[in-house]
Design a protein around this motif. Structure first.
Motif, PDB file in Angstrom:
ATOM      1  N   GLU A 110      17.608  64.834  29.499  1.00  0.00           N
ATOM      2  CA  GLU A 110      17.758  65.180  30.915  1.00  0.00           C
ATOM      3  C   GLU A 110      19.055  64.621  31.507  1.00  0.00           C
ATOM      4  N   HIS A 111      19.707  63.712  30.771  1.00  0.00           N
ATOM      5  CA  HIS A 111      20.964  63.134  31.236  1.00  0.00           C
ATOM      6  C   HIS A 111      22.191  63.820  30.622  1.00  0.00           C
ATOM      7  N   LEU A 112      21.975  64.948  29.973  1.00  0.00           N
ATOM      8  CA  LEU A 112      23.099  65.622  29.305  1.00  0.00           C
ATOM      9  C   LEU A 112      24.221  65.963  30.273  1.00  0.00           C
ATOM     10  N   MET A 113      23.894  66.470  31.448  1.00  0.00           N
ATOM     11  CA  MET A 113      24.955  66.887  32.370  1.00  0.00           C
ATOM     12  C   MET A 113      25.716  65.695  32.943  1.00  0.00           C
ATOM     13  N   ALA A 114      25.058  64.543  33.030  1.00  0.00           N
ATOM     14  CA  ALA A 114      25.796  63.332  33.421  1.00  0.00           C
ATOM     15  C   ALA A 114      26.834  63.001  32.356  1.00  0.00           C
ATOM     16  N   TYR A 115      26.454  63.152  31.093  1.00  0.00           N
ATOM     17  CA  TYR A 115      27.414  62.957  30.003  1.00  0.00           C
ATOM     18  C   TYR A 115      28.547  63.973  30.089  1.00  0.00           C
ATOM     19  N   GLU A 116      28.202  65.250  30.325  1.00  0.00           N
ATOM     20  CA  GLU A 116      29.228  66.288  30.411  1.00  0.00           C
ATOM     21  C   GLU A 116      30.197  65.984  31.558  1.00  0.00           C
ATOM     22  N   SER A 117      29.689  65.526  32.681  1.00  0.00           N
ATOM     23  CA  SER A 117      30.556  65.189  33.804  1.00  0.00           C
ATOM     24  C   SER A 117      31.460  64.010  33.456  1.00  0.00           C
ATOM     25  N   ARG A 118      30.895  62.977  32.862  1.00  0.00           N
ATOM     26  CA  ARG A 118      31.677  61.802  32.500  1.00  0.00           C
ATOM     27  C   ARG A 118      32.687  62.099  31.398  1.00  0.00           C
ATOM     28  N   LEU A 119      32.435  63.115  30.590  1.00  0.00           N
ATOM     29  CA  LEU A 119      33.364  63.449  29.517  1.00  0.00           C
ATOM     30  C   LEU A 119      34.744  63.810  30.072  1.00  0.00           C
ATOM     31  N   ASN A 120      34.790  64.269  31.307  1.00  0.00           N
ATOM     32  CA  ASN A 120      36.081  64.551  31.931  1.00  0.00           C
ATOM     33  C   ASN A 120      36.906  63.282  32.106  1.00  0.00           C
ATOM     34  N   TYR A 121      36.247  62.158  32.371  1.00  0.00           N
ATOM     35  CA  TYR A 121      36.944  60.878  32.440  1.00  0.00           C
ATOM     36  C   TYR A 121      37.507  60.504  31.056  1.00  0.00           C
ATOM     37  N   PHE A 122      36.660  60.649  30.042  1.00  0.00           N
ATOM     38  CA  PHE A 122      37.043  60.233  28.699  1.00  0.00           C
ATOM     39  C   PHE A 122      38.230  61.029  28.166  1.00  0.00           C
ATOM     40  N   ILE A 123      38.218  62.335  28.362  1.00  0.00           N
ATOM     41  CA  ILE A 123      39.229  63.201  27.758  1.00  0.00           C
ATOM     42  C   ILE A 123      40.570  63.129  28.484  1.00  0.00           C
ATOM     43  N   LYS A 124      40.538  62.888  29.774  1.00  0.00           N
ATOM     44  CA  LYS A 124      41.772  62.922  30.568  1.00  0.00           C
ATOM     45  C   LYS A 124      42.841  61.995  29.989  1.00  0.00           C
ATOM     46  N   GLY A 125      44.029  62.544  29.783  1.00  0.00           N
ATOM     47  CA  GLY A 125      45.161  61.759  29.303  1.00  0.00           C
ATOM     48  C   GLY A 125      45.209  61.548  27.805  1.00  0.00           C
ATOM     49  N   LYS A 126      44.230  62.057  27.073  1.00  0.00           N
ATOM     50  CA  LYS A 126      44.193  61.865  25.624  1.00  0.00           C
ATOM     51  C   LYS A 126      44.637  63.137  24.890  1.00  0.00           C
ATOM     52  N   PRO A 127      45.131  63.004  23.664  1.00  0.00           N
ATOM     53  CA  PRO A 127      45.437  64.179  22.837  1.00  0.00           C
ATOM     54  C   PRO A 127      44.154  64.750  22.243  1.00  0.00           C
ATOM     55  N   TRP A 128      43.302  65.236  23.095  1.00  0.00           N
ATOM     56  CA  TRP A 128      41.932  65.637  22.740  1.00  0.00           C
ATOM     57  C   TRP A 128      41.581  66.880  23.545  1.00  0.00           C
ATOM     58  N   VAL A 129      40.949  67.849  22.888  1.00  0.00           N
ATOM     59  CA  VAL A 129      40.385  69.017  23.565  1.00  0.00           C
ATOM     60  C   VAL A 129      38.945  69.175  23.092  1.00  0.00           C
TER      61      VAL A 129
END
Length: 218
Positions: free
Chosen positions: A143-162
């Motif tokens: 049930e917390h999947l979308m919280a993870y999906e939202s936070r993933l934007n923090y993790f990916i930002k600025g990284k050589p990652w897609v």
């Protein structure tokens, strides 16, 4: 066609003649295996061609089915599919809930550890894609999947990652798909990539929908 997604260098996504910039989180919406595979095979084949590291999580197919069809679609990928320096293929359980429970914090820890190790070893740019139908199962914490999906934007930002998260619209209900749209800034639908008008900044989305995942207690 180039989609400006950040101020980082650009990459060829491998499908639809699209390019974008590193440091982006996309959702791929599809109804058929053909639509799904056009994204997966193109994305990963291009990454293997240029020397990126591919992370892939199959959920609607077996690993063997993926390797067989990927080899047919991308002959230069076949010999590399079992090379951990080129392809990392994980089951949904191993990637998302290895201890039987899904946790956004545990996922974030795992991704950060993987990324830091890769950088320490001089690792390449990273392309990640996953079939998300595993989330339809009754898994503690899902049930917390979308919280993870939202936070993933923090993790990916600025990284050589897609990252491309793949959602089958024939299996997920409309309410869930709307939450998916709210947590991904870019969308792939019917082969077209575009900025997502439904995206909500994670600061806002989390504060409204999952405040317990806004900040982590140290």
């Amino acid at each position: 066609m180039h989609i400006q997604t950040s101020d980082q260098p650009s990459l060829d996504l491998g499908f639809g003649e699209y390019t974008c910039n590193w440091g982006v989180h996309l959702c791929g919406l599809y109804e058929t295996d053909k639509e799904r595979d056009a994204i997966i095979f193109g994305f990963l084949a291009q990454g293997a061609k240029v020397g990126d590291l591919q992370l892939y999580c199959p959920a609607e197919r077996s690993r063997e089915d993926f390797e067989s069809k990927m080899s047919a679609a991308c002959p230069h990928c076949g010999p590399k599919l079992k090379d951990q320096e080129v392809f990392r293929i994980s089951s949904a359980r191993d990637l998302y809930y290895p201890d039987g429970t899904f946790s956004p914090w545990a996922m974030e820890d795992g991704l950060n550890a993987f990324y830091e190790q890769s950088r320490d070893q001089g690792g390449p740019n990273i392309r990640a894609t996953a079939e998300m139908v595993w989330a339809l199962e009754t898994i503690p914490g899902v049930e917390h999947l979308m919280a993870y999906e939202s936070r993933l934007n923090y993790f990916i930002k600025g990284k050589p990652w897609v990252s491309i998260c793949l959602y089958n619209v024939a299996k997920f209900d409309g309410k869930t798909i709307m939450k998916v749209l709210q947590t991904h800034p870019y969308i792939i639908s019917q082969g077209v990539i575009s900025a997502n008008p439904f995206f909500v900044d994670p600061d806002i989305w989390l504060s409204k929908n999952a405040p317990e995942f806004m900040n982590r207690d140290e």
